[in-house]
Design an enzyme around this catalytic site. Sequence first.
Site, PDB file in Angstrom:
ATOM      1  N   HIS A  92      47.314  37.846  18.263  1.00  0.00           N
ATOM      2  CA  HIS A  92      47.806  37.433  19.388  1.00  0.00           C
ATOM      3  C   HIS A  92      46.959  36.022  19.850  1.00  0.00           C
ATOM      4  O   HIS A  92      45.987  35.873  19.466  1.00  0.00           O
ATOM      5  CB  HIS A  92      47.947  38.176  20.857  1.00  0.00           C
ATOM      6  N   HIS A  94      46.427  33.279  23.056  1.00  0.00           N
ATOM      7  CA  HIS A  94      46.356  33.018  24.493  1.00  0.00           C
ATOM      8  C   HIS A  94      47.071  31.703  24.701  1.00  0.00           C
ATOM      9  O   HIS A  94      46.202  30.746  24.051  1.00  0.00           O
ATOM     10  CB  HIS A  94      45.378  33.281  25.183  1.00  0.00           C
TER      11      HIS A  94
END
Length: 132
Positions: A92, A94
């Site tokens: 992932h 951010h």
Amino acid sequence: MSIFSKIAAGEIPSYKCAEDDRFYAFLDISPLAIGHTLVIPRQETDYLFDLDDDTLAALQLFTKKVALALRAACPCRKVAQVVLGLEVPHAHIHLIPMQSEADVDFRKEHLSPAPEVMQQTADRIFAEFQKL
């Protein structure tokens, strides 16, 4: 199946900011700033750099569109892109709206926005994403 895979599949509710058939973006529920967004591949892979080259490149292009939408929805000087996190075994990125580098200090106290604020923010980002 990771918690992020369940979120992308709609099994766990989220504040959706953007999506396509390969990627999903949603608000971090413990943000550093209003609009703090997580961008994930739907393909469950623990380590970002284990993604094949085509997927990694496409993820970065999708992330760019989300960052543009985020900046339009949550005015800021820049949108920081940070890759970290060991607690969820799913790659992932951010995206954090920032006015200064201090806004991207993960050691500082995280926010706890009301659900209405989260939904309104996600809706604004999603609307801006749709324009791109």
